[in-house]
Design a protein around this motif. Structure first.
Motif, PDB file in Angstrom:
ATOM      1  N   ASP A 505       0.817  -1.217   0.000  1.00 31.81           N
ATOM      2  CA  ASP A 505       0.000   0.000   0.000  1.00 31.81           C
ATOM      3  C   ASP A 505       0.852   1.270   0.000  1.00 31.81           C
ATOM      4  N   PRO A 506       1.730   1.453  -0.955  1.00 28.04           N
ATOM      5  CA  PRO A 506       2.584   2.652  -0.914  1.00 28.04           C
ATOM      6  C   PRO A 506       1.837   3.936  -1.230  1.00 28.04           C
ATOM      7  N   PHE A 507       0.638   3.827  -1.840  1.00 29.42           N
ATOM      8  CA  PHE A 507      -0.103   5.020  -2.250  1.00 29.42           C
ATOM      9  C   PHE A 507      -1.245   5.359  -1.293  1.00 29.42           C
ATOM     10  N   ALA A 508      -1.356   4.624  -0.183  1.00 30.05           N
ATOM     11  CA  ALA A 508      -2.506   4.785   0.715  1.00 30.05           C
ATOM     12  C   ALA A 508      -2.710   6.245   1.101  1.00 30.05           C
ATOM     13  N   VAL A 509      -3.978   6.674   1.069  1.00 28.38           N
ATOM     14  CA  VAL A 509      -4.336   8.071   1.334  1.00 28.38           C
ATOM     15  C   VAL A 509      -4.469   8.269   2.838  1.00 28.38           C
ATOM     16  N   GLN A 510      -3.774   9.289   3.326  1.00 23.24           N
ATOM     17  CA  GLN A 510      -3.773   9.543   4.764  1.00 23.24           C
ATOM     18  C   GLN A 510      -4.655  10.731   5.137  1.00 23.24           C
ATOM     19  N   MET A 511      -4.762  11.695   4.231  1.00 20.28           N
ATOM     20  CA  MET A 511      -5.463  12.941   4.531  1.00 20.28           C
ATOM     21  C   MET A 511      -5.850  13.595   3.209  1.00 20.28           C
ATOM     22  N   VAL A 512      -6.973  14.305   3.186  1.00 22.96           N
ATOM     23  CA  VAL A 512      -7.356  15.071   1.997  1.00 22.96           C
ATOM     24  C   VAL A 512      -7.742  16.489   2.418  1.00 22.96           C
ATOM     25  N   SER A 513      -7.529  17.422   1.513  1.00 23.14           N
ATOM     26  CA  SER A 513      -7.957  18.809   1.718  1.00 23.14           C
ATOM     27  C   SER A 513      -8.563  19.281   0.410  1.00 23.14           C
ATOM     28  N   TRP A 514      -9.783  19.819   0.490  1.00 27.53           N
ATOM     29  CA  TRP A 514     -10.514  20.173  -0.730  1.00 27.53           C
ATOM     30  C   TRP A 514     -11.142  21.541  -0.572  1.00 27.53           C
ATOM     31  N   CYS A 515     -10.978  22.375  -1.585  1.00 27.39           N
ATOM     32  CA  CYS A 515     -11.656  23.669  -1.635  1.00 27.39           C
ATOM     33  C   CYS A 515     -12.715  23.581  -2.727  1.00 27.39           C
ATOM     34  N   PRO A 516     -13.995  23.387  -2.370  1.00 28.71           N
ATOM     35  CA  PRO A 516     -15.029  23.203  -3.398  1.00 28.71           C
ATOM     36  C   PRO A 516     -15.187  24.409  -4.320  1.00 28.71           C
ATOM     37  N   GLN A 517     -14.904  25.612  -3.802  1.00 29.44           N
ATOM     38  CA  GLN A 517     -15.097  26.814  -4.631  1.00 29.44           C
ATOM     39  C   GLN A 517     -14.049  26.895  -5.734  1.00 29.44           C
TER      40      GLN A 517
END
Length: 1158
Positions: A505-517
């Protein structure tokens, strides 16, 4: 409504009413009181009261975890799935999705619908039968029956019968009245069912069914291979069959003259009632004859369905039966139709399957049209009406767990255009080849409620994929899938040292940040990498820019006593002997131009260094990676924030902080946490001799995150107190004392390591970090201990202070600032808050060329516990949103008349404020307390100690009921809300008795009084803490039961009725009622009435309302029919009068004529 007025003089602070304790002055770094520029009156009208809050579950999405049972109502067309944890999911048309939970938590063994009655019987592993009322939006248990002396193994409820047959492990068959849930005195004892000469016990009952030819005959199948047809009237056996192989299932031919059995040796036997001495036919569908003439041994056939068809050969459908020698073959469902045999391979083991037929009557031609197959991790429906047996497209979100979920994010009240855009892009990548027919599970009713707004849930997964889900109106539909692994070259096992430690799992997602605008999206991965994506409706050829940030400190660099004494607050990024050194790679060879000690530096993953064609949707623009340094792997990234208006991205870990300008693709700041303080360090750090502990970090191996979801590893290092605070399931916890003498301290820190992916320290946690591997995710160190002390004045020099939270926003970096400027708020694991001011060029052209400058920190604030969240309010109490850039498609064709320019949206203050210079309120929440500061004076207005015995896992400033509050989720399972800015407790509910690691990692709040968490590895549970949504929930949920007329049985015809027995004259009441059969033994089973108290009254009330509604509907229908009948009668009368008139005229015309004149 309560008004809070506070006159600030900067010298004294208190906590009026809202906080539980007064706050000491905390205006400056050292805690000495300072004078505010001018006394000012804060006038905030708080509208939220405790009556605005109510906590309850709303809906559960995803595939039922560890399913055990399946049932289908062929008239109502609804499906039920039982699970090992005692849950029941009931599914109908999209939008009709209901979750029920048995309080006992016992596994569901079997499900039986009362067909077209709006009720469901569940048989559980604790030998209890439950009757659920489905005629209300939230089903409830009406009756329960607990068997005391016998274990339930099989249940059967004939269509339109109120008597349930219950087979037991002892081989007995009991009969339960469904209406009263009381046992009948009629029992079929195993020793009467078999012959007296039989010396062995026949085993548990594995099958019960009434004969299609005669309902008075019950077929009982025992595990050993014995089959008995019991005459219920005569109370004796019609025939007995003794077969050598164990029986798994039995299925009747609709005429009632034949039945088929599946056996443990992989064979199917067909029996005829005329001659039961031996089977008419024995087949091994998958057993081939070997060279020596013997058949190869086969696996058991666990279930068989024998279904007749009006226009073709019968269908024989079964699971299992493959030969043992075919190792590695996947589980199969076999469909035999005439001479054609089709083997359907499944991705997961088959739990149960059910054939869907056109008729609910077992004595009519069945005409099967589909097969529902319940797998361990999926639900599929096969179309039997087409020769290639395609599957139906599943309308439910059953693939959330396609790869294990590793993080979640929840966005309510998104821009309305974002959902259609994501859907249109995602629709292009949908799979094809599905059946063209409508999804057969189409029962219930659901309408779009009036209280809906755009909501999006984002899930990150262990394989590096990201899924965007439309979560509007308590439904869940997949919008778009993004694969972050496509940014990198495929890792080769032989590549360097990094590859040794990064496994599947070298690409496993740990955190996301999204600006919908602005539609800017950022992903933090397990291999210490960050990917920045921009959204475009057009495909493009792009080369991904790669930045290498060396956020790693040498041990020697942290122990010198004098090197930090006279430093200014901020060093230049490339100066300072102990600052982490940035390195720009585009792409460059690892280690090029680096100091002598880091020549073996390597990156965990290699970014594609060529121009790649990217499809419409999210397109990678920048990758930031932390390399190995001096043989040490990079520490996990623990915090991230991105601001589209500033064009900046900030991230931190336990070593320090980095700020990247993603517009110019440059590193602006890369510093250790100690350097951020400069002379303003609030702690006196003691010098210590060098202490290199290579084992600590080298064993920080980024092992498979998917194991976080494995229940097989249950090693938890914890103290006794930790166990009482956290462990979710005592049976699943394998307590193991840590060998380290500091294990009492380690447990809480280890919990945070798992939450944030970093090795972090507290005031009283000076010892060496225990090794931490991703492979022990879910179960290891799933625990908490006492919180850190806030009164420790000195800290070891080698303590690593992690950056735990970051937020960009317009604020005041110094007390002397008159106007807000772009700032970065930094929170650390030691409870320190730093405000870092920045100077950003405002002109678009200058912004792309001139550097962003970062000034020295002017504000250093403190509170107890690791900092979790920041929030900003204006002086009227309104939420201040961070500035953002309006989305623009960089790949769109250029328009010379309208050049593309950056359009920035900044916060506009409340209408009563004339300027932005009035200051603002900063809300800071840590794992122990919350504080409200007035900026720029940095005075602490309010403080509230949230918890003493536990600590906060998640906190957010959210909008509820046109106001704002602070929502907190604690490690002891409590959900709390606090008013803003006064921090008055509004709600404190012990929602979860104990919290496990999965919930801790995935719990998130959002606006509108909603939250979610991963309740199991495959399911998302949404909850609300808003009274308004709680009140509207009934309207939003789907109806499980709709009034439908039961289809009429076909006319049997005179001869069939005459020779087919007296099936329709069988009266079960005469046989099983108390008058004929007497009462059952009281010690055999105990009747438990449904939920008592208010819940029961609510259920009864809603049931009564439902009954009234149904009566009204029936009355309306009856009135309509009467009206139609009246119209038909009038038409018939008119027709009769016309006929009479014509007949009279004809009679007059013909009465004088002779017979020969006609």
């Amino acid at each position: 409504m309560k008004k809070f007025r506070k006159v600030l003089d900067g010298l004294t602070t208190s906590s009026p009413g809202g906080g539980t304790m007064g706050s000491p002055s905390c205006g400056s770094a050292a805690g000495t009181p300072t004078t505010a520029p001018t006394p000012k009156e804060i006038d905030v009208q708080e509208t939220l009261v405790s009556e605005n809050f109510q906590l309850c579950k709303t809906v559960r999405h995803g595939f039922p975890y560890q399913p055990t049972a399946l049932a289908f109502d062929p008239v109502q067309k609804i499906l039920a799935i039982g699970s090992r944890s005692g849950g029941v999911r009931i599914l109908g048309r999209p939008g009709v999705d209901c979750f029920c939970q048995h309080e006992s938590g016992a596994a569901v063994l079997q499900l039986q619908f009362l067909i077209n009655e709006g009720a469901l019987v569940t048989a559980c592993a604790d030998d209890t039968l439950h009757l659920w009322n489905l005629r209300q939006r939230r089903p409830a248990i009406l009756h329960s029956l607990k068997f005391n002396r016998e274990r339930i193994t099989f249940c059967h409820l004939p269509f339109q019968s109120k008597w349930l047959y219950v087979g037991t492990e002892r081989g007995n068959t009991h009969i339960v009245n469904i209406e009263s849930f009381i046992l009948s005195g009629y029992v079929i004892m195993w020793n009467k069912a078999i012959e007296l000469s039989t010396k062995t016990h026949p085993g548990p009952v594995v099958h019960l069914s009434d004969s299609p030819k005669d309902e008075g005959k019950l077929l009982v199948g025992f595990e050993s291979g014995t089959i008995v047809q019991w005459d219920l009237r005569a109370k004796k056996a019609d025939f007995r069959i003794y077969y050598d192989e164990a029986i798994h299932s039995v299925s009747w031919h609709h005429e009632g003259k034949q039945f088929m059995c599946s056996h443990s040796d992989g064979s199917l036997t067909l029996w005829n009632l005329r001659n039961t001495s031996k089977p008419v036919q024995v087949t091994f569908p998958h057993g081939k004859i070997q060279k020596d003439g013997r058949k190869e041994s086969c696996k058991p056939i666990l279930k068989v369905d024998y279904k007749t068809s009006r226009n073709s050969e019968p269908f024989v459908i079964f699971s299992g039966g493959l030969s043992y020698d075919k190792a590695g073959r996947r589980p199969t469902l076999t469909i035999m139709h005439g001479k054609a045999i089709t083997v359907l391979e499944m991705d997961y083991p088959i739990v149960e399957f059910m054939t869907l037929c056109e008729t609910p009557y077992n004595n009519e031609v069945q005409d099967p049209f589909a097969v529902v197959v319940l797998l361990e991790k999926d639900l599929i429906v096969v179309d039997l009406t087409q020769s290639n047996f395609p599957v139906f497209e599943n309308p439910y979100p059953m693939d959330i767990h396609e790869s294990p979920v590793t993080c979640t994010a929840y966005f309510a009240d998104c821009p309305p255009d974002i959902i259609p855009v994501l859907y249109s892009i995602g629709a292009k990548h949908k799979k094809t080849g599905y059946s063209q027919k409508e999804w057969p599970v189409s029962g219930g009713m659901w309408t779009l409620g009036s209280h809906t707004y755009p909501e999006i849930i984002i899930t990150g997964h262990a394989d590096g994929s990201i899924k965007f889900w439309d979560a509007s109106a308590i439904t869940l539909q997949m919008l778009y899938k993004l694969k972050t692994s496509k940014v990198f070259e495929k890792p080769k096992p032989s590549e360097g040292r990094a590859a040794e430690l990064v496994d599947e799992d070298p690409f496993a997602v740990q955190m996301v940040s999204w600006c919908p605008q602005s539609r800017i999206f950022c992903v933090v991965g397990i291999s210490a990498h960050i990917i920045l994506y921009r959204f475009s409706k057009y495909d493009a050829n792009t080369q991904i820019v790669s930045l290498e940030v060396r956020l790693q400190c040498e041990s020697e660099d942290v122990i010198s006593p004098s090197e930090n004494e006279n430093n200014p607050c901020f060093s230049e990024p490339h100066s300072g002997s102990h600052s982490p050194q940035p390195h720009h790679q585009h792409p460059a060879s690892p280690g090029g131009g680096t100091p002598e000690g880091v020549k073996d530096s390597a990156l965990c993953l290699k970014v594609k260094d060529r121009v790649v064609r990217v499809p419409p949707g999210y397109q990678a623009e920048l990758v930031i990676q932390l390399p190995w340094m001096d043989g040490e792997p990079p520490q996990q990234i623990s915090s991230l924030d991105i601001n589209s208006a500033y064009g900046l991205l900030a991230f931190g870990n336990c070593n320090g902080l980095a700020v990247v300008d993603y517009l110019q693709k440059t590193i602006l700041l890369c510093m250790s946490t100690l350097d951020l303080y400069g002379a303003a360090d609030p702690y006196q750090r003691l010098t210590r001799s060098p202490r290199r502990n290579r084992q600590s970090t080298s064993e920080f191996c980024m092992r498979g995150l998917s194991n976080f979801y494995s229940d097989s590893k249950k090693r938890i290092r914890t103290s006794y107190q930790s166990l009482t605070e956290l462990s979710d399931n005592q049976q699943s916890v394998d307590m193991e004392r840590s060998k380290s003498p500091t294990s009492g301290y380690a447990s809480r820190r280890a919990m945070l390591q798992q939450l944030h992916g970093v090795t972090m320290y507290s005031h009283d946690e000076h010892h060496t970090a225990t090794p931490y591997c991703w492979s022990d995710r879910e179960s290891r160190e799933n625990s908490f201990s006492r919180s850190r002390s806030s009164s420790v004045s000195s800290i070891d020099r080698d303590t690593k202070e992690a950056i735990t939270t970051l937020q960009f926003g317009e604020s005041y970096g110094r007390k002397s600032d008159a106007l807000p400027t772009p700032c970065l708020w930094v929170g650390t694991s030691l409870g320190v808050i730093l405000v870092i001011p920045m100077s950003i060029p405002t002109d678009q052209d200058e912004r792309m060329e001139e550097p962003v400058t970062i000034g020295p920190s002017g504000a250093v604030l403190m509170l107890k516990g690791s900092v979790l969240r920041f929030g900003f309010l204006d002086c009227m109490g309104a939420l201040i949103q961070s500035p953002y850039e309006v989305w623009r498609d960089l790949n769109a064709p250029e328009d010379p008349d309208r050049p593309r320019k950056r359009k920035l949206v900044h916060y506009s203050p409340s209408s009563s404020q004339d300027t932005c210079g009035e200051g603002h309120l900063a809300i800071v929440c840590s794992e122990r307390q919350a504080k409200v500061f007035l900026m720029p004076s940095q005075s602490c207005l309010f403080v509230h100690n949230i918890t003493e015995s536990s600590f906060v896992l998640r906190a957010d400033v959210v909008s509820v009921c046109n106001s704002v509050c602070l929502a907190c989720f604690c490690a002891n399972g409590h959900v709390m809300t606090l008013s803003l800015p006064s921090l008055r407790p509004l709600m404190d509910v012990s929602y979860l008795p104990l919290t496990d690691m999965r919930i801790a990692r995935t719990f998130c709040f959002t606006n509108g009084g909603q939250a979610l968490y991963l309740s199991s590895p495959t399911e998302i549970q949404r909850i609300t803490y808003s009274q308004e949504m709680y009140d509207n929930l009934q309207e939003m949920l789907g109806e499980l039961f709709t009034p439908i007329e039961t289809p009429e049985a076909q006319n049997r015809g005179f001869l069939k009725g005459f020779f087919g027995g007296n099936a329709h004259t069988f009266d079960r009441e005469e046989l099983f009622g108390e008058a004929a059969a007497g009462k059952a033994s009281r010690s055999l089973a105990q009747h438990i009435p449904g939920q008592a108290g208010v819940e029961g009254m609510k259920v009864a009330a809603s049931g009564a309302v439902g009954e009234l509604a149904r009566a009204r509907i029936a009355l309306d229908e009856r009135g309509q029919r009467l009206g139609e009948l009246e119209e038909r009668t009038a038409l018939m009368m008119t027709s009769a009068e016309t006929f009479s008139k014509h007949a009279h005229e004809l009679m007059l015309k013909c009465k004088d004529k002779k017979w020969y004149q006609f």
